[in-house]
Design an enzyme around this catalytic site. Structure first.
Site, mmCIF file in Angstrom:
data_model
loop_
_atom_site.group_PDB
_atom_site.id
_atom_site.type_symbol
_atom_site.label_atom_id
_atom_site.label_comp_id
_atom_site.label_asym_id
_atom_site.label_seq_id
_atom_site.Cartn_x
_atom_site.Cartn_y
_atom_site.Cartn_z
ATOM 1 N N LYS A 1 0.442 3.668 -2.132
ATOM 2 C CA LYS A 1 -0.353 4.754 -2.728
ATOM 3 C C LYS A 1 0.497 5.520 -3.736
ATOM 4 C CE LYS A 1 -3.540 5.077 1.078
ATOM 5 N NZ LYS A 1 -2.723 4.287 2.047
ATOM 6 N N GLY B 1 -6.897 -3.120 10.140
ATOM 7 C CA GLY B 1 -5.607 -2.972 10.788
ATOM 8 C C GLY B 1 -5.693 -3.022 12.295
ATOM 9 N N GLY C 1 -14.445 3.285 12.445
ATOM 10 C CA GLY C 1 -15.889 3.346 12.666
ATOM 11 C C GLY C 1 -16.751 2.523 11.724
ATOM 12 N N ASP D 1 0.857 -1.199 0.000
ATOM 13 C CA ASP D 1 0.000 0.000 0.000
ATOM 14 C C ASP D 1 0.887 1.242 0.000
ATOM 15 O OD1 ASP D 1 -1.926 1.922 0.319
ATOM 16 O OD2 ASP D 1 -2.635 1.225 2.269
ATOM 17 N N PRO E 1 -11.217 -0.409 3.308
ATOM 18 C CA PRO E 1 -10.639 -0.123 4.627
ATOM 19 C C PRO E 1 -11.579 0.781 5.419
ATOM 20 C CG PRO E 1 -9.648 1.308 2.981
ATOM 21 C CD PRO E 1 -10.743 0.537 2.285
ATOM 22 N N GLY E 2 -11.328 0.867 6.723
ATOM 23 C CA GLY E 2 -12.125 1.756 7.571
ATOM 24 C C GLY E 2 -13.005 0.994 8.544
ATOM 25 N N THR F 1 8.497 6.845 -12.782
ATOM 26 C CA THR F 1 8.763 6.599 -11.357
ATOM 27 C C THR F 1 7.808 5.533 -10.816
ATOM 28 O OG1 THR F 1 9.460 8.892 -11.202
ATOM 29 C CG2 THR F 1 9.097 7.745 -9.131
ATOM 30 N N GLY G 1 -13.786 -0.952 11.941
ATOM 31 C CA GLY G 1 -13.295 -0.987 13.325
ATOM 32 C C GLY G 1 -12.805 0.361 13.786
ATOM 33 N N ALA G 2 -11.501 0.550 13.831
ATOM 34 C CA ALA G 2 -10.915 1.768 14.400
ATOM 35 C C ALA G 2 -11.452 3.050 13.748
ATOM 36 C CB ALA G 2 -9.395 1.718 14.292
HETATM 37 O O1 NUP Z 1 -8.920 5.194 2.060
HETATM 38 C C1 NUP Z 1 -8.097 4.494 2.643
HETATM 39 N N1 NUP Z 1 -8.216 4.302 3.981
HETATM 40 C C2 NUP Z 1 -7.344 3.529 4.705
HETATM 41 O O2 NUP Z 1 -7.506 3.403 5.921
HETATM 42 C C3 NUP Z 1 -7.059 3.837 1.968
HETATM 43 C C4 NUP Z 1 -6.160 3.030 2.670
HETATM 44 N N2 NUP Z 1 -5.209 2.401 2.025
HETATM 45 N N3 NUP Z 1 -6.298 2.895 4.045
HETATM 46 C C5 NUP Z 1 -5.336 2.040 4.775
HETATM 47 O O3 NUP Z 1 -6.033 0.947 5.385
HETATM 48 C C6 NUP Z 1 -4.607 2.757 5.908
HETATM 49 O O4 NUP Z 1 -3.432 3.362 5.439
HETATM 50 C C7 NUP Z 1 -4.321 1.613 6.868
HETATM 51 O O5 NUP Z 1 -3.159 0.918 6.451
HETATM 52 C C8 NUP Z 1 -5.513 0.689 6.692
HETATM 53 C C9 NUP Z 1 -6.616 0.865 7.714
HETATM 54 O O6 NUP Z 1 -6.131 0.615 8.998
HETATM 55 P P1 NUP Z 1 -7.060 0.650 10.322
HETATM 56 O O7 NUP Z 1 -7.782 1.941 10.326
HETATM 57 O O8 NUP Z 1 -7.979 -0.545 10.215
HETATM 58 O O9 NUP Z 1 -6.067 0.529 11.433
#
Ligand code: NUP
Length: 215
Positions: A62, A190, A173, A60, A167-168, A69, A170-171
């Site tokens: 990004k 995560g 919300g 990841d 992603p998103g 590059t 748990g922590a």
């Molecule tokens: O929009 C995004 N939101 C996000 O949280 C894109 C991501 N790549 N992430 C990644 O997902 C963020 O960098 C982290 O590695 C993971 C979420 O982690 P957590 O919030 O569950 O701890």
């Protein structure tokens, strides 16, 4: 990438022995591990190879640069064992096409709308365009926010054939079930796993929650 539990571990743990321990604990539950700069900067890039011997590794980074590059970054990631990379879309079609070409068949996942509140300021305005562009450029999938499950549905409509990784949970919300019910093919989790006192139990509970949706 396999599609069993539909759970991807975001291993942002910077204590390297702890990170390795967490992965050993949940390896049999997750479908892949996603790593980001915190662990790479702490452990060094060779961690990609170490983890790739235990699970599919999504880098990841990004990636968001000029095509040349982007290619160099992806070649280095793949050479070390990455099975997928996460890239930004705002750099445009030429960059995205180069990412897909450099990945040489490995998965390229494209960020659409980011999951944090700030994701609504800029990324949300172009999320559907990013999704359509990702499909046109041959990407494997999209990153869409579990924190706004209704947006997953909209984003998926713009690129119906692409996988959605959310992603998103748990922590931040969001809920795994809501994300999946709105079209996520995988959830990325995560802190709720690696920050738990029992990562294996936390991962298993999430896998059970997803499985109960009867895939
Ligand atoms: O929009 C995004 N939101 C996000 O949280 C894109 C991501 N790549 N992430 C990644 O997902 C963020 O960098 C982290 O590695 C993971 C979420 O982690 P957590 O919030 O569950 O701890």
């Amino acid at each position: 990438m396999k599609m069993d539990s539909r759970l991807i571990l975001a291993l942002d743990e910077t204590d390297v022995p702890k990170a390795l321990h967490v992965l050993d604990e949940v390896c049999g539950i997750i479908d892949a591990v996603k790593i980001n700069w915190p662990l790479i900067l702490s452990a060094g890039p060779e961690i990609i190879t170490t983890l790739s011997q235990k699970a599919d590794v999504i880098c990841d980074f990004k990636i968001a640069d000029i095509p040349n590059t982007d290619r160099l970054i992806i070649e280095q990631s793949v050479k070390r064992g990455a099975s997928g990379v996460i890239v930004h879309a705002f750099t445009g079609t030429d960059s995205l096409k180069e990412c897909v070409s450099a990945a040489g068949g490995r998965d390229v996942f494209v960020v659409t709308e980011m999951s944090h509140p700030g994701g609504q300021e800029f990324t949300a305005k172009h999320a559907e365009e990013f999704a359509a562009m990702a499909a046109e450029c041959g990407a494997s999938g999209l990153i869409a926010p579990a924190t706004r499950p209704e947006r997953i549905k909209k984003i998926k409509e713009s690129a119906p054939g692409l996988l959605i990784l959310s992603p998103g949970v748990g922590a931040q919300g969001g809920s795994a079930s809501n994300a999946v019910l709105n079209g996520a093919d995988y959830v990325i989790v995560g802190r709720s796993i690696y920050g738990s006192s029992d990562p294996k139990d936390a991962a298993q509970k999430l896998a059970d929650e997803i499985k109960a949706l009867r895939f």
